[in-house]
Write a protein that holds these residues in place. Structure first.
Motif, PDB file in Angstrom:
ATOM      1  N   LEU A 150      14.020   0.040  -4.902  1.00  0.00           N
ATOM      2  CA  LEU A 150      13.303   1.317  -4.793  1.00  0.00           C
ATOM      3  C   LEU A 150      14.114   2.301  -3.949  1.00  0.00           C
ATOM      4  CD1 LEU A 150      10.715   3.014  -5.267  1.00  0.00           C
ATOM      5  CD2 LEU A 150       9.720   1.941  -3.242  1.00  0.00           C
ATOM      6  N   ALA A 151      14.703   1.792  -2.865  1.00  0.00           N
ATOM      7  CA  ALA A 151      15.498   2.662  -1.985  1.00  0.00           C
ATOM      8  C   ALA A 151      16.739   3.176  -2.715  1.00  0.00           C
ATOM      9  CB  ALA A 151      15.896   1.903  -0.726  1.00  0.00           C
ATOM     10  N   ILE A 152      17.399   2.277  -3.456  1.00  0.00           N
ATOM     11  CA  ILE A 152      18.624   2.685  -4.164  1.00  0.00           C
ATOM     12  C   ILE A 152      18.274   3.717  -5.234  1.00  0.00           C
ATOM     13  CG2 ILE A 152      20.472   1.881  -5.716  1.00  0.00           C
ATOM     14  CD1 ILE A 152      20.208  -0.889  -4.221  1.00  0.00           C
ATOM     15  N   GLU A 153      17.217   3.423  -5.996  1.00  0.00           N
ATOM     16  CA  GLU A 153      16.858   4.335  -7.089  1.00  0.00           C
ATOM     17  C   GLU A 153      16.403   5.696  -6.568  1.00  0.00           C
ATOM     18  OE1 GLU A 153      14.135   2.069  -9.430  1.00  0.00           O
ATOM     19  OE2 GLU A 153      15.758   0.944 -10.406  1.00  0.00           O
ATOM     20  N   SER A 154      15.737   5.696  -5.424  1.00  0.00           N
ATOM     21  CA  SER A 154      15.259   6.984  -4.916  1.00  0.00           C
ATOM     22  C   SER A 154      16.357   7.746  -4.179  1.00  0.00           C
ATOM     23  CB  SER A 154      14.051   6.782  -4.001  1.00  0.00           C
ATOM     24  OG  SER A 154      14.432   6.035  -2.878  1.00  0.00           O
ATOM     25  N   GLY A 155      17.412   7.044  -3.785  1.00  0.00           N
ATOM     26  CA  GLY A 155      18.541   7.735  -3.150  1.00  0.00           C
ATOM     27  C   GLY A 155      18.413   7.894  -1.649  1.00  0.00           C
ATOM     28  N   CYS A 156      17.583   7.072  -1.007  1.00  0.00           N
ATOM     29  CA  CYS A 156      17.517   7.180   0.456  1.00  0.00           C
ATOM     30  C   CYS A 156      18.605   6.316   1.095  1.00  0.00           C
ATOM     31  CB  CYS A 156      16.118   6.828   0.963  1.00  0.00           C
ATOM     32  SG  CYS A 156      15.681   5.121   0.836  1.00  0.00           S
ATOM     33  N   THR A 157      18.728   6.417   2.392  1.00  0.00           N
ATOM     34  CA  THR A 157      19.762   5.651   3.099  1.00  0.00           C
ATOM     35  C   THR A 157      19.181   4.311   3.553  1.00  0.00           C
ATOM     36  OG1 THR A 157      20.698   7.714   3.873  1.00  0.00           O
ATOM     37  CG2 THR A 157      21.387   5.728   5.049  1.00  0.00           C
ATOM     38  N   ILE A 158      19.960   3.247   3.379  1.00  0.00           N
ATOM     39  CA  ILE A 158      19.471   1.927   3.777  1.00  0.00           C
ATOM     40  C   ILE A 158      20.162   1.534   5.086  1.00  0.00           C
ATOM     41  CG2 ILE A 158      19.383  -0.520   3.112  1.00  0.00           C
ATOM     42  CD1 ILE A 158      19.402   0.494   0.164  1.00  0.00           C
ATOM     43  N   VAL A 159      19.359   1.197   6.081  1.00  0.00           N
ATOM     44  CA  VAL A 159      19.929   0.760   7.359  1.00  0.00           C
ATOM     45  C   VAL A 159      20.050  -0.761   7.279  1.00  0.00           C
ATOM     46  CG1 VAL A 159      19.723   0.837   9.867  1.00  0.00           C
ATOM     47  CG2 VAL A 159      18.772   2.694   8.483  1.00  0.00           C
ATOM     48  N   VAL A 160      21.284  -1.225   7.045  1.00  0.00           N
ATOM     49  CA  VAL A 160      21.502  -2.652   6.756  1.00  0.00           C
ATOM     50  C   VAL A 160      21.427  -3.445   8.046  1.00  0.00           C
ATOM     51  CG1 VAL A 160      23.065  -4.331   5.726  1.00  0.00           C
ATOM     52  CG2 VAL A 160      22.948  -2.017   4.801  1.00  0.00           C
ATOM     53  N   ASP A 161      20.656  -4.522   7.971  1.00  0.00           N
ATOM     54  CA  ASP A 161      20.328  -5.279   9.180  1.00  0.00           C
ATOM     55  C   ASP A 161      21.165  -6.551   9.357  1.00  0.00           C
ATOM     56  OD1 ASP A 161      17.824  -5.646  11.227  1.00  0.00           O
ATOM     57  OD2 ASP A 161      18.451  -7.585  10.434  1.00  0.00           O
ATOM     58  N   ASN A 162      21.634  -7.153   8.258  1.00  0.00           N
ATOM     59  CA  ASN A 162      22.251  -8.484   8.376  1.00  0.00           C
ATOM     60  C   ASN A 162      23.170  -8.783   7.188  1.00  0.00           C
ATOM     61  OD1 ASN A 162      20.480  -9.579   6.198  1.00  0.00           O
ATOM     62  ND2 ASN A 162      18.887  -9.157   7.711  1.00  0.00           N
ATOM     63  N   TRP A 163      23.881  -9.895   7.310  1.00  0.00           N
ATOM     64  CA  TRP A 163      24.854 -10.286   6.279  1.00  0.00           C
ATOM     65  C   TRP A 163      24.184 -10.525   4.933  1.00  0.00           C
ATOM     66  CZ3 TRP A 163      29.788  -9.529   6.471  1.00  0.00           C
ATOM     67  CH2 TRP A 163      30.452  -9.528   7.696  1.00  0.00           C
ATOM     68  N   TYR A 164      23.040 -11.159   4.930  1.00  0.00           N
ATOM     69  CA  TYR A 164      22.342 -11.473   3.678  1.00  0.00           C
ATOM     70  C   TYR A 164      22.067 -10.181   2.906  1.00  0.00           C
ATOM     71  CZ  TYR A 164      18.487 -12.989   0.634  1.00  0.00           C
ATOM     72  OH  TYR A 164      17.687 -13.234  -0.449  1.00  0.00           O
ATOM     73  N   GLU A 165      21.616  -9.172   3.651  1.00  0.00           N
ATOM     74  CA  GLU A 165      21.297  -7.890   3.017  1.00  0.00           C
ATOM     75  C   GLU A 165      22.562  -7.205   2.499  1.00  0.00           C
ATOM     76  OE1 GLU A 165      18.959  -5.326   5.558  1.00  0.00           O
ATOM     77  OE2 GLU A 165      19.278  -3.625   4.229  1.00  0.00           O
ATOM     78  N   LEU A 166      23.637  -7.297   3.270  1.00  0.00           N
ATOM     79  CA  LEU A 166      24.906  -6.686   2.819  1.00  0.00           C
ATOM     80  C   LEU A 166      25.322  -7.271   1.480  1.00  0.00           C
ATOM     81  CD1 LEU A 166      27.627  -6.345   5.620  1.00  0.00           C
ATOM     82  CD2 LEU A 166      26.656  -4.556   4.179  1.00  0.00           C
ATOM     83  N   HIS A 167      25.258  -8.619   1.386  1.00  0.00           N
ATOM     84  CA  HIS A 167      25.671  -9.286   0.143  1.00  0.00           C
ATOM     85  C   HIS A 167      24.721  -8.931  -0.998  1.00  0.00           C
ATOM     86  CE1 HIS A 167      28.984 -11.366   1.961  1.00  0.00           C
ATOM     87  NE2 HIS A 167      28.214 -11.898   2.891  1.00  0.00           N
ATOM     88  N   THR A 168      23.419  -8.856  -0.692  1.00  0.00           N
ATOM     89  CA  THR A 168      22.458  -8.504  -1.748  1.00  0.00           C
ATOM     90  C   THR A 168      22.751  -7.100  -2.275  1.00  0.00           C
ATOM     91  OG1 THR A 168      20.817  -9.794  -0.533  1.00  0.00           O
ATOM     92  CG2 THR A 168      19.979  -8.408  -2.305  1.00  0.00           C
ATOM     93  N   LEU A 169      23.090  -6.183  -1.375  1.00  0.00           N
ATOM     94  CA  LEU A 169      23.362  -4.804  -1.805  1.00  0.00           C
ATOM     95  C   LEU A 169      24.593  -4.737  -2.700  1.00  0.00           C
ATOM     96  CD1 LEU A 169      22.564  -2.728   1.402  1.00  0.00           C
ATOM     97  CD2 LEU A 169      21.347  -2.680  -0.778  1.00  0.00           C
ATOM     98  N   VAL A 170      25.599  -5.530  -2.354  1.00  0.00           N
ATOM     99  CA  VAL A 170      26.808  -5.541  -3.192  1.00  0.00           C
ATOM    100  C   VAL A 170      26.427  -6.019  -4.600  1.00  0.00           C
ATOM    101  CG1 VAL A 170      29.090  -6.596  -3.501  1.00  0.00           C
ATOM    102  CG2 VAL A 170      28.341  -5.847  -1.227  1.00  0.00           C
ATOM    103  N   GLU A 171      25.526  -7.004  -4.659  1.00  0.00           N
ATOM    104  CA  GLU A 171      25.059  -7.508  -5.958  1.00  0.00           C
ATOM    105  C   GLU A 171      24.257  -6.455  -6.722  1.00  0.00           C
ATOM    106  OE1 GLU A 171      22.509 -11.030  -6.238  1.00  0.00           O
ATOM    107  OE2 GLU A 171      23.704 -11.812  -4.577  1.00  0.00           O
ATOM    108  N   LEU A 172      23.410  -5.741  -5.992  1.00  0.00           N
ATOM    109  CA  LEU A 172      22.507  -4.781  -6.650  1.00  0.00           C
ATOM    110  C   LEU A 172      23.209  -3.483  -7.058  1.00  0.00           C
ATOM    111  CD1 LEU A 172      19.290  -5.017  -4.418  1.00  0.00           C
ATOM    112  CD2 LEU A 172      19.563  -5.883  -6.737  1.00  0.00           C
TER     113      LEU A 172
END
Ligand code: LLP
Length: 463
Positions: A150-172
């Motif tokens: 939802l954040a990516i599609e809406s174009g807001c900024t994501i405040v990345v908290d941890n490694w798991y999230e970083l990797h998920t974002l690269v996937e998404l």
């Protein structure tokens, strides 16, 4: 014979009113009642030009009453102070976890503030309120894939908290455009309300460990799918000192310098929120201007010392923007006196509309809206109506003599009250009204019993 002793005037609820001067010069977080609070000729409390007892008659009880002037004044003070003292660009974000609903998001956004959201629900509300996605920042230490999408599609900024999230974002990430992110780091500055300590490893569930800093920068710098624009940190809430945030800002400028080694040009620095408010007479937080000025100065000094260009400076206050703008009005019902122990006075709400006393032992002040100048002759315990002994809203409250039907007003309930409210004991959540210039508009409807069972499902075989 004339007595030479001064007559001792007993305090009344009027003691909590702010001095009647130009309200825009008063920092809302240093007051107990909203800036527009007045006592009318009937000795009744008015907020935003509305008689509180009449609001209760019209909209029911309990009732959250949000004063638009106080909220807008706090927004303007933050916004204007950053503009005044910071030579670079700045953006104040409202930490909407304090109170997220359509009307609050719309008011805050109309003052030029952005919004910090921490869940898909808060993000959805901000978007529905018309907040521009460029001014929305999504936080969270375990964002779901749905929330990230939802954040990516809406174009807001994501405040990345941890490694798991970083990797998920690269996937998404899709090839179309890079995802705009910031990195949340744990700064090693921990704040308690009246002290702070510095530690190498901070025990916090939020953010990257500072020891991983270089590794994170190295990783991010190699991801074309991620557009990393800055760093974020938040050190705590209800803070009265300025020094911890000064230290934080200085530490964060070092992070910008370190990022440059990895060819990461970080242009945004977000120091989080945390400025405290006055819940009782003895609370003495710095004003919004004093707090903001201190941060602007430190970032400018540190950047000059490091020869770095000024980043866009962000902060994200929640409590100090909205707490004082709201009061909760309750109706007094039963009372119970236990001789030589205490008197309980019970109101028609409690831990479901304000879970802070039972959760954090928070202390609140109260007035009786229909007896504002009456002397405070009683010391009572204000109890909620929940089936829980700990459901005590205020211990040892100083009140005038009360009776059933009186309207008890609890002050500074704008932050983390409605947003943490529950339906415990299946109590419908209260309504909220926005008051300004003698007009009251409903911003949250009172829940009904139908709302209470709206999500219940009764399987066929149980009917
Ligand atoms: N930014 C981040 C990342 C935060 O975690 C918070 C609050 C804020 C900003 C806003 O902080 P404020 O300006 O409101 O102090 N429920 C607790 C407060 C929890 C605060 C959580 N984080 C309470 O009722 O006191």
């Amino acid at each position: 014979m004339v007595s030479t002793h001064p007559v001792k005037v007993q305090p009344s609820g009027n003691q909590y009113l702010s001095p009647s001067q130009d309200s825009t010069n008063i920092s809302p977080n240093q007051q107990l009642l909203p800036l527009t609070a007045r006592v009318n000729r009937d000795d009744f409390l008015e907020i935003g030009g509305c008689d509180v007892t009449k609001l209760v008659q019209q909209f029911g009880s309990p009732l959250y009453i949000l004063d638009e002037t106080t909220l807008r004044t706090a927004c303007q003070q933050y916004r204007d102070t950053f503009k005044k003292y910071y030579k670079g660009e700045s953006q104040v974000l409202y930490a909407s976890k304090a109170w997220n609903c359509l009307a609050v998001c719309a008011i805050v956004a109309s003052e030029g503030l952005g919004i910090d959201v921490v869940s898909g629900g808060e993000l959805y509300t901000a978007l529905e309120a018309g907040v521009s996605p460029e001014k929305i920042y999504l936080h969270g230490n375990n964002k779901s894939r749905d929330e990230l999408t939802l954040a990516i599609e809406s174009g807001c900024t994501i405040v990345v908290d941890n490694w798991y999230e970083l990797h998920t974002l690269v996937e998404l990430a899709t090839k179309d455009s890079a995802i705009r992110i910031m990195l949340r780091l744990t700064p090693g500055i921990e704040c308690h309300t009246h002290e702070y300590i510095r530690t190498g490893h901070l025990d916090s569930k939020f953010g990257f460990d500072p020891n991983d800093l270089e590794e994170v920068f190295a990783f991010v710098s190699k991801q074309p799918a991620l557009n990393c624009v800055g760093v974020h940190a938040h050190i705590g809430s209800q803070i009265f000192e300025r020094q911890p945030h000064r230290d934080l800002a200085a530490v964060m400028v070092q992070w910008l310098r370190d990022a440059a080694k990895y060819n990461l040009e970080l242009t945004e620095l977000n120091v989080g929120g945390g400025l405290g408010i006055k819940y009782t007479e003895s609370d003495d937080p710095p004003s919004i201007e004093e707090w903001s000025k201190a941060i602007c100065e430190v970032v400018q000094e540190a950047c000059a010392a490091e020869n770095l260009p000024l980043p866009k400076l962000l902060c994200e206050p929640g409590r100090s923007l909205i707490a004082t703008a709201c009061v909760t009005a309750y109706t007094i019902g039963s009372a119970k006196t236990i001789p030589d122990i205490r008197t309980y006075v019970t109101i028609d709400g409690g831990m479901s509309d304000n879970p802070r006393p039972i959760t954090y032992q928070s202390v609140y002040r109260t007035v009786v809206a229909n007896k504002m100048s009456a002397p405070l002759t009683e010391t009572v315990t204000v109890a909620g109506k929940h089936c829980e002994s700990g459901d005590i809203l205020i211990k040892n409250a100083s009140l005038p003599k009360t009776e059933p039907g009186d309207v008890l007003v609890v002050m500074a309930t704008g932050a983390y009250n409605y947003s943490m409210a529950s339906n415990y004991n299946r109590l419908p959540r209260p309504a909220a009204v926005l008051v300004a210039n003698g007009e009251a508009n409903l911003i949250l409807q009172r829940e009904t019993y139908q709302d209470i069972i709206r999500q219940d499902c009764l399987p066929e075989r149980l009917k």
